[in-house]
Design an enzyme around this catalytic site. Structure first.
Site, short mmCIF file in Angstrom:
data_model
loop_
_atom_site.label_atom_id
_atom_site.label_comp_id
_atom_site.label_asym_id
_atom_site.label_seq_id
_atom_site.Cartn_x
_atom_site.Cartn_y
_atom_site.Cartn_z
N TYR A 1 0.81 -1.24 0.00
CA TYR A 1 0.00 0.00 0.00
C TYR A 1 0.83 1.28 0.00
O TYR A 1 2.03 1.25 0.20
CB TYR A 1 -1.09 -0.01 1.05
CG TYR A 1 -0.81 -0.15 2.53
CD1 TYR A 1 0.42 0.10 3.10
CD2 TYR A 1 -1.85 -0.54 3.38
CE1 TYR A 1 0.62 -0.02 4.47
CE2 TYR A 1 -1.67 -0.67 4.75
CZ TYR A 1 -0.42 -0.41 5.28
OH TYR A 1 -0.24 -0.54 6.62
N GLU A 2 0.16 2.35 -0.33
CA GLU A 2 0.77 3.67 -0.55
C GLU A 2 1.90 3.60 -1.59
O GLU A 2 2.92 4.27 -1.48
CB GLU A 2 1.19 4.31 0.77
CG GLU A 2 -0.02 4.49 1.67
CD GLU A 2 0.06 5.58 2.69
OE1 GLU A 2 0.91 6.46 2.55
OE2 GLU A 2 -0.77 5.56 3.62
#
Ligand code: CAA
Length: 379
Positions: free
Chosen positions: A362-363
């Site tokens: 994620y990110e």
């Protein structure tokens, strides 16, 4: 270069460590087993200021620097990465984004509430067909004069059901590509806004991850962040800081697994002596500690650059890329050090290994971080 923490930073470290041990540790295995998101714990984090650390005091926040935030993230992630992702999204994506780019009215209305710990926010960029390829936003925000008509679906949204406000990226001018995307503040109660299914995840199982749906949601024009078409730049800029937070989370997961391994290795005996007396285990511990220290340097460097107002895009991507790989490697080795005990839940390291994986995703996946780093090197 000063490698020492100031008294203020040490105080933050102590407070976060204390909170993690006294409030998070006892129920962490149970929450993971049952995928139980606990709103009371989020509220406690808010009350103690962990959800709005970098918000200026005039809006009710802690007014702290990024280094303080990453120090707290590391300590909380050592014990409970589900709690720390809630903290990370709220601090670096939602609060920091609003503080940096919101209007005075938006800050007064939303940032003060976020800073008080009374509400949390969500950051809605990912879609079923737009994860790494984030410019391909299918969610639309049609300009209707004094409001936008929002339609679309957002995926894997942290704080999905618990957030009171969402920062939603949506396409207004498809002919302009990413320059046509807007970032809108959408309130939870808005007509046409619904919370979809909860994700059944491998790790960070006690965080609140949902699909969100928007069907003809009217968003007032005054809820747009920045100029018309600023939404993608907003998302990317905010994510640069977010990546420092996730790098700190990865660092904490690795450090937590290492601390457990160090202790276990001195208690567990095989062949008549503690396993820490065996060179095979000593080498593992030495390598774990070295990688963690290197990851910490990268995380602190990125935080320092941000605090100094310098360019931190490359440093943030490097910190996340490296720290997330370290988290995956160290937690896998931690399970190995623990042997059979490492494979069962009560010793914590198997959970940390499952939690570590998401930090490579994620990110911005590790592959996206490499792309960001390479573009920075070549520009
Ligand atoms: N910082 C600032 N601006 C950036 C940037 C960065 N790191 N990366 C790209 N941009 C800007 C570019 O400069 C460009 O703007 P201009 O045209 O004005 O120069 C614009 O964004 C588009 O960039 P590209 O032309 O390079 O577009 P691309 O499609 O080739 O690449 C990408 C874009 C870098 C791959 C981007 O889509 C990306 O970062 N993808 C990953 C998305 C991501 O991180 N998602 C995380 C979801 S949020 C989440 O996980 C939260 C959670 O709940 C935990």
């Amino acid at each position: 270069m000063d490698f020492n923490l100031s008294e203020e930073h040490e105080a933050v470290q102590f407070a976060a460590r204390d909170f993690a041990k006294t409030e998070l540790l006892a129920g962490v295995i149970d929450r993971d087993n049952q995928q139980k998101f606990d709103p009371a714990l989020t509220r406690k984090m808010g009350d103690l200021g962990f959800l709005s650390m970098m918000v200026l005091p005039k809006y009710g926040g802690g007014g702290m620097d990024t280094l303080s935030y990453v120090i707290a993230m590391e300590e909380i992630s050592k014990v409970d990465a589900s709690a720390s992702v809630i903290m990370s999204v709220n601090n670096s994506l939602v609060c920091w984004g609003l503080q940096a780019y919101g209007t005075d009215a938006q800050k007064e209305k939303y940032l003060t509430q976020l800073a008080s710990g009374k509400m949390v926010g969500a950051f809605c960029l990912s879609e079923p067909e737009a994860g790494s390829d984030a410019t391909s936003q299918q969610t639309t925000a049609v300009d209707m004069g004094d409001y936008y008509l929002l339609n679309g679906t957002k995926n894997w949204i942290t704080n999905g059901s618990s957030s009171e406000i969402c920062l939603v990226m949506a396409q207004t001018h498809p002919d302009k590509g990413h320059k046509g995307i807007n970032a809108l503040i959408v309130e939870k109660g808005a007509a046409g806004f619904s919370v979809g299914r909860k994700e059944d995840k491998m790790g960070i199982r006690a965080s609140d991850t949902h699909t969100l749906m928007f069907s003809d949601v009217r968003v007032p024009k005054e809820n747009r962040i920045g100029e018309d078409g600023f939404g993608f730049k907003f998302a990317m800029t905010v994510l640069n800081g977010g990546r420092i937070g996730i790098a700190a989370q990865a660092l904490g997961i690795a450090a937590g697994a290492f601390e457990l391994s160090l202790k276990y290795a001195q208690e567990r005996k095989t062949f008549g002596k503690p396993i820490s007396d065996h060179q095979a285990i000593q080498f593992k511990l030495a390598e774990m500690a070295t990688k963690i220290e290197a990851a910490r340097m990268l995380v602190y460097k990125a935080a320092r650059l941000k605090d100094q107002g310098k360019d931190y895009v490359k440093a943030a991507a490097m910190a996340k890329l490296y720290a997330s790989d370290v988290a995956m490697w160290v937690t896998t080795e931690a399970v190995q050090v623990h042997g059979g005990y490492g494979y069962v839940k009560e010793f914590h390291v198997e959970r940390l290994m499952r939690d570590a994986k998401i930090t490579q995703i994620y990110e911005g996946t590790s592959e996206i971080q490499k792309l960001v780093i390479a573009r920075e090197l070549l520009k």
